[in-house]
Design a protein around this motif. Structure first.
Motif, PDB file in Angstrom:
ATOM      1  N   ILE A  79      -4.346  31.402  34.916  1.00  0.00           N
ATOM      2  CA  ILE A  79      -2.944  32.093  35.334  1.00  0.00           C
ATOM      3  C   ILE A  79      -2.488  31.227  36.454  1.00  0.00           C
ATOM      4  CG2 ILE A  79      -4.234  33.340  36.446  1.00  0.00           C
ATOM      5  CD1 ILE A  79      -1.311  34.975  34.413  1.00  0.00           C
ATOM      6  N   MET A 107       1.051  30.237  37.239  1.00  0.00           N
ATOM      7  CA  MET A 107       2.664  31.100  37.560  1.00  0.00           C
ATOM      8  C   MET A 107       3.271  31.190  39.012  1.00  0.00           C
ATOM      9  SD  MET A 107       2.724  35.251  36.452  1.00  0.00           S
ATOM     10  CE  MET A 107       2.012  34.491  34.875  1.00  0.00           C
ATOM     11  N   LEU A 113      11.290  30.561  37.092  1.00  0.00           N
ATOM     12  CA  LEU A 113      10.545  31.493  35.986  1.00  0.00           C
ATOM     13  C   LEU A 113      10.295  32.474  35.280  1.00  0.00           C
ATOM     14  CD1 LEU A 113       7.303  32.175  38.902  1.00  0.00           C
ATOM     15  CD2 LEU A 113       6.488  30.908  36.797  1.00  0.00           C
ATOM     16  N   ALA A 153       4.175  26.911  32.878  1.00  0.00           N
ATOM     17  CA  ALA A 153       3.975  27.538  33.197  1.00  0.00           C
ATOM     18  C   ALA A 153       3.366  28.485  32.955  1.00  0.00           C
ATOM     19  CB  ALA A 153       4.496  27.321  35.067  1.00  0.00           C
ATOM     20  N   LEU A 154       4.142  28.875  32.389  1.00  0.00           N
ATOM     21  CA  LEU A 154       4.136  30.683  31.577  1.00  0.00           C
ATOM     22  C   LEU A 154       3.218  30.675  30.200  1.00  0.00           C
ATOM     23  CD1 LEU A 154       7.379  32.779  33.017  1.00  0.00           C
ATOM     24  CD2 LEU A 154       5.618  32.905  33.417  1.00  0.00           C
ATOM     25  N   SER A 176      -0.220  29.810  31.528  1.00  0.00           N
ATOM     26  CA  SER A 176      -1.269  31.191  32.106  1.00  0.00           C
ATOM     27  C   SER A 176      -1.494  32.239  31.349  1.00  0.00           C
ATOM     28  CB  SER A 176      -0.115  31.886  33.211  1.00  0.00           C
ATOM     29  OG  SER A 176       0.085  30.377  34.431  1.00  0.00           O
ATOM     30  N   TRP A 177      -0.360  32.757  30.058  1.00  0.00           N
ATOM     31  CA  TRP A 177      -0.948  33.333  28.885  1.00  0.00           C
ATOM     32  C   TRP A 177      -1.400  32.857  28.511  1.00  0.00           C
ATOM     33  CZ3 TRP A 177       5.055  34.898  28.088  1.00  0.00           C
ATOM     34  CH2 TRP A 177       5.916  35.128  28.809  1.00  0.00           C
TER      35      TRP A 177
END
Length: 274
Positions: free
Chosen positions: A50, A53, A173, A232-233, A236-237
């Motif tokens: 995470i 993010m 983002l 990145a997202l 992260s998820w």
């Protein structure tokens, strides 16, 4: 180049922004891992990455302050007067910012593992998946470093550079959130009609106007995979068992590094340093 790296590493060790950023990432890893301890369904792998993010924001602040200090102190101009080539200055600053970004990643990971392994008794997923995902996150941190090195070298004002880098990180983002939310739209929506008695006897399915057609889906999917915010997202998820990272993410990160550094060399070579 070797002398530039030696002096840069010396500056890096004395840079307060570096140590503050590292401390924040380590604290974040500690707090994040402890917050999972009360959930019986969570494992150490739950949301393990995470930190990616917020990594862009951390690197944005660090790069702007690290390179901005060279501008404000006149160090950058003195290096050019001393005979250092501008491409070598771009490359050395990129390598130093990339090294700092990877140290921030390792700071989070070491902190999370040091606390999480005794609490959870294991990783909660296969080691190869974790290692591959960690490698992807390191490449994303380097792509962020390349982008913010470019922005910082083209802005001699430290404050303007910091604001520009932060806004860019937030925009990336935001773009990532928008692209992924559009890709996750269902093709059809269920409309439920209720009666005055509070019953819901009928349901109707309608086409979702926000659902992307095949051509739009290809474009949005490419942007989500190619740009650092979407990468990145996606990394992260990872709740519970992490999804296997797409090799495209690593390839796109490498392409970004080459593009951003190439643009930096081209534009910085033409910049008039007063």
């Amino acid at each position: 180049m070797r002398n530039l790296m030696k002096t840069g590493l010396f500056r890096l060790k004395r840079q307060k922004a570096f140590w503050i950023s590292l401390l924040l990432m380590m604290v974040f890893g500690l707090v994040r891992t402890l917050s999972l301890n009360g959930d019986p369904d969570s494992t150490l792998a739950s949301g393990f990455f995470i930190y990616v993010m917020i990594l862009g924001l951390v690197i944005a602040v660090f790069c702007s302050l690290f390179i901005g200090t060279e501008y404000s102190d006149g160090t950058l101009r003195n290096k050019i007067i001393a005979g250092c080539s501008r491409p070598s200055l771009v490359l050395s600053n990129f390598l130093l910012c990339s090294l700092a970004g990877m140290v921030f990643c390792f700071g989070y990971l070491i902190s999370a593992l040091a606390v999480g392994l005794p609490l959870f008794g294991g990783l909660g997923t296969s080691l190869p998946i974790l290692l591959e995902t960690a490698g992807c996150t390191l490449l994303v941190s380097c792509s962020y470093a390349a982008l913010f090195t470019l922005i910082s070298l083209l802005n001699s004002n430290k404050a303007v550079s910091a604001i520009t880098c932060l806004l860019t990180a937030l925009l990336l983002l935001g773009q990532g959130f928008d692209s992924l939310s559009r890709l996750n739209q269902p093709e059809r929506l269920q409309i439920v009609e209720g009666t005055p008695e509070g019953e819901f006897p009928t349901a109707e399915w309608i086409e979702n106007p926000a659902y992307l057609n095949p051509r739009e889906r290809k474009v949005v999917s490419f942007l989500a995979d190619f740009l650092p915010g979407g990468q990145a997202l996606q990394l992260s998820w990872m709740i519970g068992e992490p999804a296997h990272p797409q090799p495209d993410l690593a390839l796109y990160a490498l392409i970004q590094i080459l593009i951003f550094n190439g643009i930096a060399v081209l534009l910085f070579s033409r910049k008039d340093l007063k």
